[in-house]
Design a protein around this motif. Structure first.
Motif, PDB file in Angstrom:
ATOM      1  N   GLY A 288       0.815  -1.213   0.000  1.00 31.06           N
ATOM      2  CA  GLY A 288       0.000   0.000   0.000  1.00 31.06           C
ATOM      3  C   GLY A 288       0.845   1.258   0.000  1.00 31.06           C
ATOM      4  O   GLY A 288       1.758   1.408  -0.807  1.00 31.06           O
ATOM      5  N   SER A 289       0.559   2.155   0.924  1.00 36.75           N
ATOM      6  CA  SER A 289       1.301   3.404   1.015  1.00 36.75           C
ATOM      7  C   SER A 289       1.522   3.763   2.475  1.00 36.75           C
ATOM      8  O   SER A 289       0.850   3.243   3.374  1.00 36.75           O
ATOM      9  N   GLY A 290       2.487   4.641   2.725  1.00 37.22           N
ATOM     10  CA  GLY A 290       2.766   5.036   4.096  1.00 37.22           C
ATOM     11  C   GLY A 290       4.083   5.764   4.212  1.00 37.22           C
ATOM     12  O   GLY A 290       4.578   6.343   3.239  1.00 37.22           O
ATOM     13  N   LEU A 291       4.671   5.697   5.410  1.00 35.45           N
ATOM     14  CA  LEU A 291       5.920   6.391   5.711  1.00 35.45           C
ATOM     15  C   LEU A 291       6.940   5.399   6.258  1.00 35.45           C
ATOM     16  O   LEU A 291       6.587   4.441   6.950  1.00 35.45           O
ATOM     17  N   ILE A 292       8.206   5.655   5.935  1.00 35.15           N
ATOM     18  CA  ILE A 292       9.304   4.840   6.450  1.00 35.15           C
ATOM     19  C   ILE A 292      10.268   5.753   7.197  1.00 35.15           C
ATOM     20  O   ILE A 292      10.763   6.733   6.631  1.00 35.15           O
ATOM     21  N   GLY A 293      10.538   5.433   8.456  1.00 36.29           N
ATOM     22  CA  GLY A 293      11.505   6.187   9.241  1.00 36.29           C
ATOM     23  C   GLY A 293      12.808   5.426   9.338  1.00 36.29           C
ATOM     24  O   GLY A 293      12.854   4.336   9.906  1.00 36.29           O
ATOM     25  N   PHE A 294      13.862   5.985   8.779  1.00 34.51           N
ATOM     26  CA  PHE A 294      15.163   5.322   8.778  1.00 34.51           C
ATOM     27  C   PHE A 294      15.974   5.797   9.975  1.00 34.51           C
ATOM     28  O   PHE A 294      16.682   6.794   9.914  1.00 34.51           O
TER      29      PHE A 294
END
Length: 309
Positions: free
Chosen positions: A283-289
């Motif tokens: 799907g869609s979203g956010l990734i925090g590295f």
């Protein structure tokens, strides 16, 4: 009269000669010294390097110099460099270590005990972005391989490098066993041309005005703080070589290699936290590295969106 490997690849001063350059480095060597102590780690490292030297010479190459925890070797023939690299990966378990290997083919000038030229810088950069246990090679090296050796390569991403106007295409070289098994993200090959009647799956990554679209044509992106990363994240919370996203089996697999972990937020679900592990992006979203992803404006956060094109 027989010639040593170093004599076979020697060149006259100030004259350029094309060679296949192989950089190999022991991964996480700093942790090794901390874990087993300086004396034991140094002795083990020297045994590994001696073994690597023998493998280079067996494939008609020459070791140019030692690099602390690694080596620079050169080969007149691209196939020999690929065979040596696969042999190196094959002896990792024997020594309980993992190696990072980068290979490039280009013109160099030989000095006293060293090689000079842009090709050396490129080969070193490719080695730096390889994962532990992985062989990476440039397009120039792959172009010089025989059909049999080229069949063991897998195209990855285009990598930006300092001093280069255009990104350099990087490929993964797999051993014969890996090529036969062809499993998971690191050993599964893809056609760059969509098959008839099939939709191409794409993944869009957005970070501070930069957009990257992954697909069969760009099946891998490296992510981290290093300049050589396919997607460079300008955050102190992000590791230099933080993670990689691979297109595999019609889906996108994110693998974390970091210190602080990777945080994935999609829809209203609780965030998924990865630490040296993998998960599919859906799907869609956010990734925090390196820290939790709260907002797309954060300097460690990348927005992602998957779709059928």
């Amino acid at each position: 009269m027989a010639h040593s490997p170093s004599q076979r690849i020697s060149v006259l001063p100030s004259l350029e000669k094309p060679l296949a350059l192989l950089f190999v480095d022991i991964a996480d060597s700093t942790m090794l010294y901390e874990r087993i102590g300086n004396a034991t780690a140094a002795a083990l490292t020297q045994r590994v390097l001696a073994h690597l030297r023998r493998l280079v010479e067996e494939q008609r190459g020459g070791v140019i110099k030692s690099l602390g925890d690694g080596l620079l070797a050169a080969f007149p023939v691209c196939d020999d460099s690929a065979r040596a690299a696969c042999a190196m990966i094959g002896i990792q378990d024997l020594h309980g270590m993992r190696l990072r290997i980068g290979i490039h083919f280009g013109a160099v000038i030989e000095g006293v005990g060293d090689l000079y030229g842009d090709a050396c810088n490129v080969a070193a950069r490719v080695q730096q972005i390889a994962r532990p246990g992985e062989i990476l090679a440039t397009q120039a090296l792959v172009d010089g391989l025989s059909p049999d050796q080229r069949s063991r390569t897998k195209p990855l991403s285009n990598v930006a490098m300092k001093g280069k106007a255009a990104p350099i295409r990087v490929h993964q070289i797999r051993s014969a066993d890996e090529a036969d098994d062809a499993i998971e993200s690191t050993t599964l090959g893809f056609s760059l041309v969509p098959e008839a009647g099939r939709s191409m799956v794409t993944l869009h990554l957005s970070y501070r005005g930069q957009d990257i679209t992954m697909s069969r044509g760009l099946p891998r992106v490296t992510i981290g703080r290093e300049d050589s990363s396919g997607l460079r994240i300008a955050s102190r919370q992000t590791s230099r070589q933080h993670a990689v996203i691979d297109f595999t089996r019609e889906s996108f697999l994110l693998t974390d290699h970091s210190t602080n972990g990777t945080y994935i937020r999609s829809g209203g679900s609780p965030p998924v936290v990865l630490r040296r592990d993998s998960t599919k992006l859906v799907g869609s979203g956010l990734i925090g590295f390196g820290a939790e992803a709260l907002d797309e404006s954060q300097d460690h956060v990348v927005a992602f969106r998957g779709e059928l094109a």
